[in-house]
Scaffold this motif. Sequence first.
Motif, mmCIF file in Angstrom:
data_model
loop_
_atom_site.group_PDB
_atom_site.id
_atom_site.type_symbol
_atom_site.label_atom_id
_atom_site.label_comp_id
_atom_site.label_asym_id
_atom_site.label_seq_id
_atom_site.Cartn_x
_atom_site.Cartn_y
_atom_site.Cartn_z
ATOM 1 N N MET A 82 -11.437 -21.471 31.073
ATOM 2 C CA MET A 82 -11.693 -21.271 32.494
ATOM 3 C C MET A 82 -11.844 -19.794 32.857
ATOM 4 S SD MET A 82 -9.302 -24.209 34.239
ATOM 5 C CE MET A 82 -10.043 -24.042 35.852
ATOM 6 N N PHE A 83 -11.324 -18.920 32.019
ATOM 7 C CA PHE A 83 -11.442 -17.483 32.264
ATOM 8 C C PHE A 83 -12.532 -16.837 31.404
ATOM 9 C CE2 PHE A 83 -7.141 -18.192 33.881
ATOM 10 C CZ PHE A 83 -7.129 -17.416 35.029
ATOM 11 N N THR A 84 -13.261 -17.652 30.660
ATOM 12 C CA THR A 84 -14.270 -17.145 29.739
ATOM 13 C C THR A 84 -15.649 -17.111 30.377
ATOM 14 O OG1 THR A 84 -13.043 -17.997 27.824
ATOM 15 C CG2 THR A 84 -15.376 -17.496 27.485
ATOM 16 N N LYS A 85 -16.358 -16.023 30.159
ATOM 17 C CA LYS A 85 -17.716 -15.871 30.682
ATOM 18 C C LYS A 85 -18.629 -16.909 30.049
ATOM 19 C CE LYS A 85 -20.372 -12.876 33.098
ATOM 20 N NZ LYS A 85 -20.085 -12.434 34.469
ATOM 21 N N PRO A 86 -19.407 -17.633 30.860
ATOM 22 C CA PRO A 86 -20.316 -18.643 30.318
ATOM 23 C C PRO A 86 -21.424 -18.022 29.472
ATOM 24 C CG PRO A 86 -19.874 -19.033 32.638
ATOM 25 C CD PRO A 86 -19.350 -17.672 32.323
ATOM 26 N N ALA A 87 -22.159 -18.858 28.767
ATOM 27 C CA ALA A 87 -23.274 -18.403 27.953
ATOM 28 C C ALA A 87 -24.291 -17.667 28.817
ATOM 29 C CB ALA A 87 -23.937 -19.591 27.260
ATOM 30 N N ALA A 88 -24.943 -16.679 28.242
ATOM 31 C CA ALA A 88 -25.866 -15.820 28.988
ATOM 32 C C ALA A 88 -26.973 -16.596 29.681
ATOM 33 C CB ALA A 88 -26.462 -14.782 28.047
#
Length: 202
Positions: A187-193
């Motif tokens: 939930m705190f991780t940046k999604p794929a570009a």
Amino acid sequence: MKKRVSLLLAAALTAGIIPAVSASYSDTDKYADYYTAAIRLQDLGILNGYSDGSFRPANPITRAEFTKIVICMMDKEKEAAASASVSGFYDVPSGSWSSPYITYAVSKDILSGYSDGSFGPNKTISFAEAVTILMRTIGYTDSDVGYYWPNNYMSAAAALGITDGMNYDYQTPLTRSAAAMLVDRAMFTKPAAGNANADTYL
């Protein structure tokens, strides 16, 4: 794809309406590595404890249960409830509690069933399966991570810090404590570009 409920929680915390940390579960140690994650997911209504006040961190999680957790993480419970009642899997009856969650998740290419037409809702989910589902939930696909499963998703998750300190075998049954840590980190991780929405869930 920021989770709407997180904004409400943040506002409540700021206003002092609710404490920053909820009451502890009866069977958890506040110094345990999963403690903060478990409490946060409880506050967000993503992963709850049992009626007796326990969390039961060592309990395994089934594929159906983890599917519901991921749908709640996405804040898509209403959309799931409105999805087709027939899952398409012979072992997921249309009237079962898990059918809407499974149907919705499959429609979003977050997870899939097995080649024999089953989903295995009551089968304990493995560590690698859970990591793969979470990576797909935040927008990663085979084209982003490669095609040799499960190393592709496991390596990508490790690079993002989602599995830091979690040295489990890929086929290890996922426990509630491990699930809390993985989901919280995702939930705190940046999604794929290439994802249409660049925000984290929290």
